[in-house]
Design a protein around this motif. Structure first.
Motif, PDB file in Angstrom:
ATOM      1  N   LEU A  27       0.843  -1.193   0.000  1.00  0.00           N
ATOM      2  CA  LEU A  27       0.000   0.000   0.000  1.00  0.00           C
ATOM      3  C   LEU A  27       0.877   1.240   0.000  1.00  0.00           C
ATOM      4  CD1 LEU A  27      -2.639   1.635   0.378  1.00  0.00           C
ATOM      5  CD2 LEU A  27      -2.431   1.220   2.851  1.00  0.00           C
ATOM      6  N   ILE A  28       0.681   2.095  -1.015  1.00  0.00           N
ATOM      7  CA  ILE A  28       1.321   3.410  -1.041  1.00  0.00           C
ATOM      8  C   ILE A  28       0.300   4.392  -0.484  1.00  0.00           C
ATOM      9  CG2 ILE A  28       2.313   5.213  -2.490  1.00  0.00           C
ATOM     10  CD1 ILE A  28       3.067   3.012  -4.474  1.00  0.00           C
ATOM     11  N   HIS A  29       0.561   4.901   0.708  1.00  0.00           N
ATOM     12  CA  HIS A  29      -0.424   5.704   1.419  1.00  0.00           C
ATOM     13  C   HIS A  29      -0.639   7.063   0.756  1.00  0.00           C
ATOM     14  CE1 HIS A  29      -0.784   3.148   5.071  1.00  0.00           C
ATOM     15  NE2 HIS A  29       0.432   2.779   4.730  1.00  0.00           N
ATOM     16  N   GLN A  30      -1.841   7.597   0.969  1.00  0.00           N
ATOM     17  CA  GLN A  30      -2.155   8.937   0.486  1.00  0.00           C
ATOM     18  C   GLN A  30      -1.244   9.961   1.155  1.00  0.00           C
ATOM     19  OE1 GLN A  30      -6.267   9.991   0.907  1.00  0.00           O
ATOM     20  NE2 GLN A  30      -5.916  12.163   0.706  1.00  0.00           N
ATOM     21  N   GLU A  31      -1.039   9.825   2.452  1.00  0.00           N
ATOM     22  CA  GLU A  31      -0.119  10.688   3.181  1.00  0.00           C
ATOM     23  C   GLU A  31       1.172   9.894   3.384  1.00  0.00           C
ATOM     24  OE1 GLU A  31      -0.974  13.649   3.673  1.00  0.00           O
ATOM     25  OE2 GLU A  31      -3.154  13.631   3.540  1.00  0.00           O
TER      26      GLU A  31
ATOM     27  N   GLY B  87      12.503  16.882   5.848  1.00  0.00           N
ATOM     28  CA  GLY B  87      12.797  18.028   5.002  1.00  0.00           C
ATOM     29  C   GLY B  87      12.506  17.816   3.539  1.00  0.00           C
ATOM     30  N   LEU B  88      12.275  16.558   3.124  1.00  0.00           N
ATOM     31  CA  LEU B  88      11.890  16.323   1.734  1.00  0.00           C
ATOM     32  C   LEU B  88      10.495  16.893   1.482  1.00  0.00           C
ATOM     33  CD1 LEU B  88      12.957  12.651   0.848  1.00  0.00           C
ATOM     34  CD2 LEU B  88      14.146  14.775   0.316  1.00  0.00           C
ATOM     35  N   SER B  89      10.256  17.359   0.274  1.00  0.00           N
ATOM     36  CA  SER B  89       8.925  17.830  -0.096  1.00  0.00           C
ATOM     37  C   SER B  89       7.951  16.663  -0.097  1.00  0.00           C
ATOM     38  CB  SER B  89       8.954  18.469  -1.483  1.00  0.00           C
ATOM     39  OG  SER B  89       9.194  17.473  -2.470  1.00  0.00           O
ATOM     40  N   ILE B  90       6.652  16.984  -0.064  1.00  0.00           N
ATOM     41  CA  ILE B  90       5.623  15.947  -0.120  1.00  0.00           C
ATOM     42  C   ILE B  90       5.775  15.131  -1.404  1.00  0.00           C
ATOM     43  CG2 ILE B  90       3.147  15.548  -0.334  1.00  0.00           C
ATOM     44  CD1 ILE B  90       3.919  16.233   2.435  1.00  0.00           C
ATOM     45  N   ALA B  91       6.088  15.809  -2.522  1.00  0.00           N
ATOM     46  CA  ALA B  91       6.240  15.100  -3.791  1.00  0.00           C
ATOM     47  C   ALA B  91       7.395  14.102  -3.725  1.00  0.00           C
ATOM     48  CB  ALA B  91       6.476  16.102  -4.924  1.00  0.00           C
ATOM     49  N   ASP B  92       8.523  14.520  -3.144  1.00  0.00           N
ATOM     50  CA  ASP B  92       9.661  13.617  -3.053  1.00  0.00           C
ATOM     51  C   ASP B  92       9.387  12.462  -2.095  1.00  0.00           C
ATOM     52  OD1 ASP B  92      11.131  14.986  -4.901  1.00  0.00           O
ATOM     53  OD2 ASP B  92      12.331  16.110  -3.462  1.00  0.00           O
ATOM     54  N   GLN B  93       8.693  12.748  -0.997  1.00  0.00           N
ATOM     55  CA  GLN B  93       8.322  11.680  -0.075  1.00  0.00           C
ATOM     56  C   GLN B  93       7.439  10.643  -0.777  1.00  0.00           C
ATOM     57  OE1 GLN B  93       6.876  12.869   3.885  1.00  0.00           O
ATOM     58  NE2 GLN B  93       7.739  14.883   3.509  1.00  0.00           N
ATOM     59  N   GLN B  94       6.516  11.131  -1.604  1.00  0.00           N
ATOM     60  CA  GLN B  94       5.627  10.216  -2.319  1.00  0.00           C
ATOM     61  C   GLN B  94       6.406   9.360  -3.304  1.00  0.00           C
ATOM     62  OE1 GLN B  94       2.902   8.534  -2.030  1.00  0.00           O
ATOM     63  NE2 GLN B  94       1.426  10.173  -2.330  1.00  0.00           N
TER      64      GLN B  94
ATOM     65  N   VAL C  72      -3.885  26.530   7.264  1.00  0.00           N
ATOM     66  CA  VAL C  72      -4.238  25.135   7.007  1.00  0.00           C
ATOM     67  C   VAL C  72      -3.126  24.562   6.145  1.00  0.00           C
ATOM     68  CG1 VAL C  72      -5.900  23.572   5.934  1.00  0.00           C
ATOM     69  CG2 VAL C  72      -6.704  25.584   7.175  1.00  0.00           C
ATOM     70  N   PRO C  73      -2.286  23.640   6.692  1.00  0.00           N
ATOM     71  CA  PRO C  73      -1.080  23.208   5.988  1.00  0.00           C
ATOM     72  C   PRO C  73      -1.353  22.192   4.892  1.00  0.00           C
ATOM     73  CG  PRO C  73      -1.244  22.063   8.070  1.00  0.00           C
ATOM     74  CD  PRO C  73      -2.405  23.033   8.024  1.00  0.00           C
ATOM     75  N   GLU C  74      -0.369  22.056   4.002  1.00  0.00           N
ATOM     76  CA  GLU C  74      -0.461  21.104   2.897  1.00  0.00           C
ATOM     77  C   GLU C  74      -0.386  19.665   3.398  1.00  0.00           C
ATOM     78  OE1 GLU C  74       2.281  19.903  -1.006  1.00  0.00           O
ATOM     79  OE2 GLU C  74       3.107  21.081   0.631  1.00  0.00           O
ATOM     80  N   ASP C  75       0.535  19.398   4.322  1.00  0.00           N
ATOM     81  CA  ASP C  75       0.771  18.033   4.788  1.00  0.00           C
ATOM     82  C   ASP C  75      -0.171  17.742   5.942  1.00  0.00           C
ATOM     83  OD1 ASP C  75       1.710  15.584   5.526  1.00  0.00           O
ATOM     84  OD2 ASP C  75       3.823  16.136   5.500  1.00  0.00           O
TER      85      ASP C  75
ATOM     86  N   ALA D   2      -1.341  14.994   7.321  1.00  0.00           N
ATOM     87  CA  ALA D   2      -0.997  13.955   8.286  1.00  0.00           C
ATOM     88  C   ALA D   2       0.089  14.409   9.250  1.00  0.00           C
ATOM     89  CB  ALA D   2      -0.560  12.682   7.566  1.00  0.00           C
ATOM     90  N   ALA D   3       1.133  15.062   8.726  1.00  0.00           N
ATOM     91  CA  ALA D   3       2.283  15.421   9.561  1.00  0.00           C
ATOM     92  C   ALA D   3       2.101  16.736  10.293  1.00  0.00           C
ATOM     93  CB  ALA D   3       3.552  15.480   8.708  1.00  0.00           C
ATOM     94  N   ALA D   4       1.398  17.701   9.696  1.00  0.00           N
ATOM     95  CA  ALA D   4       1.341  19.044  10.274  1.00  0.00           C
ATOM     96  C   ALA D   4      -0.076  19.536  10.540  1.00  0.00           C
ATOM     97  CB  ALA D   4       2.051  20.033   9.342  1.00  0.00           C
ATOM     98  N   GLY D   5      -1.097  18.752  10.174  1.00  0.00           N
ATOM     99  CA  GLY D   5      -2.462  19.238  10.304  1.00  0.00           C
ATOM    100  C   GLY D   5      -3.257  18.618  11.430  1.00  0.00           C
ATOM    101  N   ILE D   6      -3.078  17.327  11.663  1.00  0.00           N
ATOM    102  CA  ILE D   6      -3.893  16.634  12.657  1.00  0.00           C
ATOM    103  C   ILE D   6      -3.029  15.975  13.723  1.00  0.00           C
ATOM    104  CG2 ILE D   6      -5.784  16.180  11.048  1.00  0.00           C
ATOM    105  CD1 ILE D   6      -4.730  13.277  10.846  1.00  0.00           C
ATOM    106  N   PHE D   7      -3.640  15.748  14.877  1.00  0.00           N
ATOM    107  CA  PHE D   7      -3.060  14.910  15.917  1.00  0.00           C
ATOM    108  C   PHE D   7      -3.775  13.569  15.795  1.00  0.00           C
ATOM    109  CE2 PHE D   7      -3.037  19.327  17.373  1.00  0.00           C
ATOM    110  CZ  PHE D   7      -1.671  19.524  17.558  1.00  0.00           C
TER     111      PHE D   7
END
Length: 505
Positions: A86-90, A144-151, A336-339, A341-346
């Motif tokens: 599974l490649i996660h959405q976040e 520090g990687l961008s969301i695109a690079d993490q994906q 309201v951040p882009e990421d 999972a990492a920066a928006g919700i607990f």
């Protein structure tokens, strides 16, 4: 002769969280060597079904066979051993480990005392990145990687395993068009090798370009499965939401007022340079550009997450120094951040704790949390933003992406902000909920709030914004009035200058 036995046969799959049944008696077969789309609104059940196949959730009832053999997918480790990835959405990673280390996690076959083959690991990681056409230093930490690079690292990890079923949950949301085309090429090659791919996306043009068959979910039920060529976009939308989708149109709003946010000469060496613009009350200003142009970095600097090295920020005509988010919140800014999972919700905290996280003094006026106040604020938010959930005490990580995003927006609205910075607010959100967000954003502007909207979706910028700023390589390259805005004008300003010069030549 192709194998006529389905790779996966799911029968009567149902799933219940607390008192809410989110999947009901789903039957679905996945064939060898196909790309199969799962479509539906947020909360329709498609991601839950995919996570059951990947061992993240266990079904309340139902059976799964793999190549004709009954299997019990107890957890993700079992799924991986069965050849399901599974490649996660976040993107999910170990941020302090290197890219190469993240790629090989869980795949080692040595004992406790076996030496780590660092050189081979690095060499193999670089080969995977080359295969994807991505330039990432595999020795650097994931942090520090961008969301695109993490994906892209997530995708590379799936390729590193010998997976028979690869589940891609909104994989293209943070990618540039070039990266999307690279991903599609890889997906087609994997299909031609006989592997099966589940592709979850809200972008119908991508589904039509890539997928062989499509299954549509609505309210936890499987509505239809058909070849993509047999369904028009109108058919798909009608099956997804059960009604025709109204077209969003830019609403007439109250008169645009005084400047609420002004930045002048904002710079951060190596990231962005000499950024100057203003956003007025009642105005929606878009910030467009390609991934990596510096848009999110500018927003983070304004909000005090990673302050700029030079330049000034003014709020309602007063020059301010914002070195941390708490100061920004006190000044009436919200982000309201882009990421998500990492920066928006607990993720493990309840919905009500997430919604009220930015207003501790309102729910604990005497230093102790008053449950009645916390619950009341959360109940109002759920009602006002139509958040679908089982209970206010439900962990927010169990909600769909769209409902998580609504909860994040609700949190910031409780602070009564004068300036809203929205970074990719509809990323990974389905068509129906996206229309709700567009209405909400329009209403927030109509109430006199200033809105800075960062989006990679050009139709979104064109539909919502009064002006569109464009960034390229860390610099502002255009300020386009609504009357002159077009996809061509935005992209022309977004493409790096070296590329533009090459095209002109």
């Amino acid at each position: 002769m192709p194998d006529s036995t389905p790779l996966i046969s799911a029968k009567g799959i149902s799933k219940q969280f607390a008192a809410v049944e989110v999947l009901r008696d789903v039957d679905l077969e996945l064939r060898h060597g196909e790309i199969h789309a799962l479509l539906g609104e947020n909360g329709a059940g498609k991601s839950t079904f995919a996570k059951i196949l990947a061992g993240v959730h266990r079904p309340t009832r139902g059976t799964i066979t793999l190549n004709g053999q009954s299997v019990d997918i107890l957890n993700p480790i079992v799924a991986q051993k069965l050849g399901i990835t599974l490649i996660h959405q976040e993107p999910i990673s170990f941020p302090d480990l290197s890219v190469a280390e993240n790629l090989v996690l869980g795949s080692g076959d040595g004992g406790w005392l076996s030496p780590v083959p660092w050189a081979r690991m690095t060499r193999d990681a670089r080969a995977l990145m080359d295969l994807l056409g991505v330039r990432i230093d595999v020795t650097r930490p994931m942090r520090g990687l961008s969301i695109a690079d993490q994906q892209m690292v997530e995708i590379a990890r799936a390729l590193a395993s010998d997976s028979r079923l690869i589940i891609m949950d909104e994989p293209t949301a943070p990618l540039t068009p070039k990266e999307v085309e690279t991903l599609f090429g890889i997906a087609r090659r994997l299909r031609d090798e006989g592997r099966t791919i589940i592709f979850i996306s809200h972008r119908l043009e991508e589904v039509r370009a890539l997928c062989d068959r499509v299954t549509i979910f609505r309210d936890g039920n499987k509505i239809a499965t058909d070849t993509i060529g047999n369904l028009t976009d109108a058919d798909i939308i009608r099956l997804m939401i059960g009604r025709p989708l109204k077209e969003f149109r830019h609403k007439a709003r109250t008169e645009i007022g005084e400047v609420a946010l002004k930045v002048e000469g904002l710079s951060l060496p190596g990231v962005f340079h000499d950024i100057s613009f203003a956003v007025r009350k009642g105005e929606i200003v878009g910030l467009g550009g390609l991934v990596g142009a510096g848009r999110t970095d500018v927003a983070r600097a304004i909000f005090g997450v990673a302050p700029a090295a030079s330049g000034t920020v003014s709020v309602s005509g007063q020059r301010v120094a914002i070195s941390e988010p708490a100061q920004a919140i006190a000044l009436g800014l919200a982000f309201v951040p882009e990421d998500r999972a990492a920066a928006g919700i607990f993720r493990t905290l309840s919905v009500e704790q997430n919604v009220t996280a930015a207003v501790p003094r309102r729910i604990a006026p005497a230093g102790f949390i008053r449950r009645a106040l916390e619950q009341g604020f959360a109940q109002d938010a759920v009602r006002n933003l139509s958040i679908r959930l089982a209970s206010l005490r439900q962990p927010i990580g169990e909600l769909s992406g769209g409902n998580q995003q609504k909860a994040i927006l609700a949190r910031w609205l409780l602070t009564d902000p004068s300036v809203l910075i929205l970074d990719e607010p509809t990323r990974g959100i389905d068509i129906g909920v996206k229309a709700e967000f567009y209405d909400m954003i329009g209403e927030l502007a109509a109430s006199g709030r200033a809105i800075l909207l960062i989006s990679s979706e050009l139709p979104e910028l064109l539909a919502l914004c009064d002006r569109i700023l464009v960034m390229s390589e860390g610099r502002l390259t255009a300020d386009i009035a609504r009357a002159e805005a077009s996809q061509e004008a935005i992209m022309s300003a977004a493409v790096p200058r070296t590329v533009r010069a090459g095209v002109a030549a």
